[in-house]
Scaffold this active site. Structure first.
Site, PDB file in Angstrom:
ATOM      1  N   ASP A   1       0.805  -1.227   0.000  1.00 47.72           N
ATOM      2  CA  ASP A   1       0.000   0.000   0.000  1.00 47.72           C
ATOM      3  C   ASP A   1       0.837   1.275   0.000  1.00 47.72           C
ATOM      4  O   ASP A   1       0.319   2.344  -0.249  1.00 47.72           O
ATOM      5  CB  ASP A   1      -0.878   0.073   1.260  1.00 47.72           C
ATOM      6  CG  ASP A   1      -1.854  -1.071   1.333  1.00 47.72           C
ATOM      7  OD1 ASP A   1      -1.979  -1.788   0.327  1.00 47.72           O
ATOM      8  OD2 ASP A   1      -2.486  -1.241   2.385  1.00 47.72           O
TER       9      ASP A   1
ATOM     10  N   GLY B   1      -5.622  -0.603  -0.661  1.00 45.38           N
ATOM     11  CA  GLY B   1      -5.312   0.666  -0.003  1.00 45.38           C
ATOM     12  C   GLY B   1      -6.438   1.059   0.916  1.00 45.38           C
ATOM     13  O   GLY B   1      -7.332   1.799   0.535  1.00 45.38           O
TER      14      GLY B   1
END
Ligand code: ADP
Length: 728
Positions: A151, A194
């Site tokens: 991420d 994310g």
């Protein structure tokens, strides 16, 4: 030293490369490394879950995704009792140094273990589980964290291990979705990973030209549904057949309501009556072989971790800052990470974005403009800016043209495209480029405007001056290699003879060779590097059953960047660079090294040679020498990779680099136009920041005979490559 290493939390591609570098760098310094299985679970289990790792245990893992140590989430480690057990097991192996490769959860665990260490030791002594003497030999726990998270949610570092690979997976998928969506006139809603950080969605939207991106850091306000529908309707009217809405997992609106893919799908179907398809990329993003960048950054960080452990102090996180491994206090990184989470929860996105750093801020701004369906229009003085290429094609050039057209037109400027490079400039092959002319150019390799290696001569200048005058060109962007820089300089130095040369010129570095001054990276080099690495992986695989040495020739002209970085990323034992040349003694030494390795059981060997490393000791010569002299021990094959290195779709790095450099170049060019400063500049990325060089300094920065910068930041990586690959 006895050093434990573990991978924890979500796995990320590149963890294996980091592990290999940790183990081998430690062995080089006579330290012992224990590989701990399945993250903190292995520490709590102890016994067979904590095993010494030898040189060969980490052979052949550089190119493998996931982590050979295994990773896990471990609830018990969150409890003090679990950590007590972990410490007892660590002391059984004399471990008081730990490398933790993981995300912020895993790193918080490591920080806590460090802080509690003395207390936990005292408790173990009190319970009679360890002796006072053993405790006194390990008074402190040394901790180094490496950022393993696709991420890229850890602040204070350029990028975490695995996120470049994840971006590759996303961008490949979105490119494919675009092509099918385009054929069917559809809207696709794509979810990418994310939860707390929109980095992947933001970069993927810059790289693919997706119309909409919804991230946790820029949540849409009330009424966003209507705005989204209007935008997609406008896109269709403007002639876009397909539209893509990218959604980060953690997407939400300003009232903190989550925005899900199915919600967006139903919304668009109901209101626009269009076919809407949903793709949730999920674990595909974690999978597969790590990219060249992830392998190399992991290798650099893994080696730096061992150096950092030599001094036990506060735990540090080692991350890349402008190409270098830099330690920062782990506590500070975790504090910033927490501050971002809290800011997002409070709805203070501005603060969260600022904490993510200036690159994120700028990328968001650029994304906003590039996401416009049609140009916003003039708000001040407008100019006529021409854009062209020079030199060989490099993947990502089209993206730079697209970005310049959109960013300039959005402010009301006119953009003129000069076709066929210098030939077009001399012949006046110039026409206006409109907003939709560059639609779909993000993913295209090659150079749609056309390019060639011609450089301007004295005879051409009169014609060039006439065309610049005729088309009223007020500023020039040249995207390309050394030919671009030389042309820009010619225009500047000839200004007194040709009035139409009184314009600012900015060069944007684009060549696979990465041989341009003023930029650590040029557009196209990352794509070429990944193309090389993919092929070399296959070549190596073809030889597993035999004792075979490959001599692979790569491009780069007089610059060894591609050779060295591909050698580092593929675990090559030898590299031949033009910066060093080749001597016969060295070749013979290398031959003996290979022979010895094969006698000891090695099955495959790899040497990478830059095309200009030596004009007489060619790839063919080296292969023949090794073949003849080493025939008792191994056989030899050569591979000259050729033009595949110049082709292919640009990687996400090259695309986002193109956008970043072009945005900076356009801003500066307009500033120069406004202030009537007729300079020639080169834009570039230097130590992680965008900056400019004045091309009147070109003579100082460039080695003219070799056509490469006098200073090259990456040369020091050769030591690392050799240190880790020998005896592989
Ligand atoms: P990531 O490292 O990818 O952020 P997690 O947040 O799931 O992944 O953390 C991985 C593991 O790290 C957890 O299962 C736990 O063992 C350990 N860990 C996470 N946070 C803490 C904490 N605050 N204290 C102790 N251990 C923790």
């Amino acid at each position: 030293m006895e050093i434990g290493v573990l991978t924890s939390g979500g796995d990320s591609p590149g963890m294996n490369a980091a592990l290999r570098a940790v183990v081998r760098s430690a062995i080089r310094k006579d330290h012992q490394v224990f590989g701990i299985r399945r993250g903190y679970r292995g520490l709590i289990e102890g016994g067979v879950s904590m095993q010494p790792l030898q040189w060969r245990d980490v052979a052949g893992i550089l190119q493998r995704g996931g982590t050979i140590l295994g990773s896990a989430r471990c609830q018990e480690f969150r409890e003090r009792s679990g950590r007590l057990q972990a410490v007892a097991n660590m002391l059984r192996c004399n471990l008081d140094r730990l490398v933790v490769i993981g995300g912020d959860g895993s790193l918080s665990g490591a920080q806590l273990l460090h802080e509690e260490w003395e207390g936990l030791l005292a408790e173990l002594v009190e319970k009679g589980e360890i002796s006072t003497e053993l405790a006194s030999r390990h008074p402190k726990l040394g901790v180094v964290g490496l950022p393993g998270s696709i991420d890229n949610d850890l602040p204070g570092i350029d990028v975490s291990i695995g996120s470049d690979t994840a971006l590759h997976r996303i961008v490949e998928a979105v490119d494919r979705i675009f092509s099918t969506a385009d054929s069917h006139q559809r809207i696709f809603v794509v979810e990418v990973m994310g939860r707390r950080c929109g980095y992947l969605a933001l970069m993927a939207s810059l790289a693919t030209g997706a119309e909409v991106a919804i991230l946790p850091e820029s949540p849409p306000g009330p009424g966003w549904e209507e705005v989204l529908c209007q935008k997609l309707t406008a896109a269709r009217k403007a002639g876009r057949r397909a539209s893509i809405v990218l959604l980060a997992e953690g997407a939400r609106d300003t009232l903190q309501n989550p925005i899900t893919v199915s919600q967006v799908k139903h919304l668009l179907e109901d209101r626009l009556h269009e076919e809407v398809r949903v793709t949730i990329l999920g674990h595909v993003q974690r999978g597969g072989a790590p990219t060249a960048f992830d392998r190399n950054q992991s290798t650099i960080l893994g080696a730096a971790a061992i150096n950092a452990l030599e001094h036990v102090g506060e735990p540090v996180l080692i991350g890349l800052h402008g190409n270098r491994a830099v330690p920062t206090p782990l506590r500070e990184c975790l504090r910033r990470s927490l501050a971002i989470d809290e800011a997002l929860q409070r709805g203070n996105e501005e603060q969260a974005i600022e904490l993510r750093g200036p690159h994120f801020v700028k990328a968001l701004q650029t994304r906003k403009t590039l996401g416009h369906i049609l140009p916003a229009g003039a708000s001040g003085q407008t100019y006529r800016i021409a854009v062209m290429h020079a030199g060989a094609p490099a993947p990502g050039m089209n993206m730079a043209v697209r970005a310049s057209v959109r960013l300039l037109m959005d402010q009301g400027h006119t953009v003129l495209g000069i076709r066929r490079g210098m030939k077009g400039l001399v012949e006046g092959d110039i026409s206006e480029l409109k907003w939709m002319d560059v639609s779909g150019w993000s993913s295209l390799g090659g150079a749609q405007l056309g390019t060639n290696r011609k450089v301007l001569t004295g005879h051409d200048l009169y014609a060039v001056a006439r065309h610049l005058e005729h088309f009223q060109v007020q500023g020039l962007l040249i995207i390309g290699g050394l030919a671009a820089y030389e042309t820009a300089e010619t225009i500047r130095t000839q200004e007194s003879h040709y009035p139409s040369f009184s314009i600012p010129v900015i060069c944007i570095p684009a060549t696979i060779d990465n041989n341009l001054p003023g930029s650590d990276f040029s557009i196209g080099a990352d794509t070429a590097l990944n193309s090389i690495v993919e092929v070399v992986d296959k070549i190596k695989q073809s030889a597993v059953a035999s004792r075979r040495c490959f001599v692979v020739e790569v491009m780069g002209r007089e610059c060894g960047y591609l050779a060295l970085t591909s050698a580092l990323a593929t675990g090559a034992e030898r590299v031949y660079l033009p910066e060093e040349g080749i001597e016969i003694e060295k070749l013979i030494q290398d031959l003996r090294g290979f022979s010895a390795g094969f006698r000891q059981g090695r099955r495959v060997g790899l040497a990478i040679r830059n095309e200009c490393a030596n004009s007489l000791y060619t790839t063919n010569f080296i292969a023949s020498l090794f073949e003849e002299e080493g025939k008792e021990d191994f056989d030899v094959r050569q591979a000259i990779l050729g033009h595949l290195q110049q082709g292919g779709d640009p990687t996400p790095f090259d695309r986002t680099l193109a956008v970043r450099l072009t945005a900076q170049a356009c801003e500066k060019l307009l500033e120069l136009c406004n202030s009537e400063q007729f300079l020639s500049l080169g834009v570039g990325l230097q130590s992680g920041k965008t900056d400019f060089i004045d091309l009147s300094d070109l003579g100082h920065l460039l080695d003219p005979a070799r056509g490469r910068p006098k200073k090259q930041w990456w040369l020091h990586l050769q030591g690392l490559m050799q240190q880790l690959a020998q005896q592989d």
